[in-house]
Design an enzyme around this catalytic site. Sequence first.
Site, short mmCIF file in Angstrom:
data_model
loop_
_atom_site.label_atom_id
_atom_site.label_comp_id
_atom_site.label_asym_id
_atom_site.label_seq_id
_atom_site.Cartn_x
_atom_site.Cartn_y
_atom_site.Cartn_z
N THR A 137 3.55 -5.09 5.42
CA THR A 137 4.03 -5.03 6.81
C THR A 137 4.30 -6.56 7.02
O THR A 137 3.91 -7.49 6.50
CB THR A 137 3.15 -4.70 7.89
OG1 THR A 137 1.95 -5.24 7.83
CG2 THR A 137 2.91 -3.01 7.29
N ASP A 138 4.89 -6.86 8.42
CA ASP A 138 5.02 -8.31 8.74
C ASP A 138 3.63 -8.78 9.08
O ASP A 138 3.42 -10.15 8.82
CB ASP A 138 5.95 -8.34 10.16
CG ASP A 138 7.40 -7.81 9.95
OD1 ASP A 138 7.74 -7.95 8.74
OD2 ASP A 138 7.72 -7.45 10.97
N CYS A 139 2.63 -7.88 9.62
CA CYS A 139 1.48 -8.72 9.76
C CYS A 139 0.57 -8.82 8.32
O CYS A 139 -0.14 -9.61 8.41
CB CYS A 139 0.35 -7.58 10.70
SG CYS A 139 1.20 -7.28 12.28
N TYR A 140 0.89 -7.90 7.58
CA TYR A 140 0.01 -7.93 6.24
C TYR A 140 0.91 -7.83 5.06
O TYR A 140 1.21 -7.02 4.12
CB TYR A 140 -0.77 -6.67 6.25
CG TYR A 140 -1.85 -6.53 7.36
CD1 TYR A 140 -2.97 -7.39 7.21
CD2 TYR A 140 -1.66 -5.59 8.56
CE1 TYR A 140 -3.86 -7.29 8.28
CE2 TYR A 140 -2.44 -5.74 9.39
CZ TYR A 140 -3.48 -6.34 9.58
OH TYR A 140 -4.61 -6.36 10.31
N PRO A 141 1.51 -9.11 4.91
CA PRO A 141 2.37 -9.31 3.84
C PRO A 141 2.05 -9.24 2.39
O PRO A 141 2.86 -9.07 1.37
CB PRO A 141 2.94 -10.76 3.78
CG PRO A 141 1.89 -11.43 4.48
CD PRO A 141 1.09 -10.48 5.47
#
Length: 400
Positions: A137-141
């Site tokens: 995700t954008d928070c967890y690439p």
Amino acid sequence: MPTPRTLAEINAKIRAQTVVVETAETFKQRAAESSIAAAFAAVDVVTTGTFEPMESSGAVLNIGHTDPPIKIRDCRLDGVPAYAGIGAVDLYLGASQPADSGPPGDNTPTKDRGGGHVIADLVAGKAVQLQATGHVTDCYPRSSLDTTISRETINQFYLFNPRNLYQNFIVGVNGGDRPLATYLGPLQPNLGNAVYANSGALSPLMNDPNLNVVGIGSRIFLGGGVGYVAWEGTQHFPLQKRLPNDTPIGPAATVALIGDAKQMQPQWVRGCYFKGYGPSLMLGIGLAIPLLNEAIACHCAVQDQDLVAPVMDFSIPRRVRPTFGLVSYAQLKSGRITLNGQKVRTAPLASIYLSRQVAAELRDWIAQGQFELTAPVAPLARDRAFLAQDTWNPQSGLRE
């Protein structure tokens, strides 16, 4: 009549190291040789213990955030799947989860290793391989992680066990014609052996049958460290039929336990495996019972001949199995019981020797002023029925 005590008075004695504390076996002998009133007057605290497989156990781990961060969605710890649906880097490792033979995605179980072994390795300070894939995700690439962890390199590592300390259990036998692999271990055909799981008069909840002392918030010995009763355990069934001495005739109350695994000791936390069944975790657990009044002392004086368990035939693969009736723990611990006129060898699943050591170590902690007792913040439920997941008949509106 001896004067009742308060928990505050007992804890003051513990701090002053003037408390009189005995293991359950020593106290029972004292009560048998004198009287319950005399034993109560002489002793402040009784310690109980067990060391047995407890498969409804597991560990919560927070491994800490990586850079770049990862949101773990599939994880293996030394090949054992861990649940990752509770936070980006929070994991729950079940003791009875078997190891896979390959990388993530290969779900073929291995023969003799599981979550209990990984938990035991972490408690012992060993390094464990972590392999994880992430939900990008954008928070967890970050999409994957392959590293090693130990109890020193992660944030939280604590046991949270949904069901421990069964207040009594069953005796397993096999009336069929082939060996059976069960959660009690191997059962030999034609009543070749009988296995019992509970430690009897040493068992913690057998000494507090009505849950007058143990409750939510009770401090306990857990795996060689300090733990607490967190809630009622799963399959908690205090409404089980009971003898006149208030002890249950079969599986009854259970507790959910929690404790810091970083403070536990390897000799009290061991992985184990039941051939043909699966992995589990051997745990040492001890409960200290404050003798607040003579009624509590009376329950702590119960002997193995005053406790019974049902003998169940595992050759019938049903939830409700045929029973050979009740036998006492004194009979079970003698090494032989008689079923249908046949002598049957018995063996305990719990280690009686190590159960005694748990009670003795907890006794020493209290005598040395290292372990005070806690009053429950709330009682455990005493009215839980036992619900089975049977087939629902929509025509009758009943479960069958």
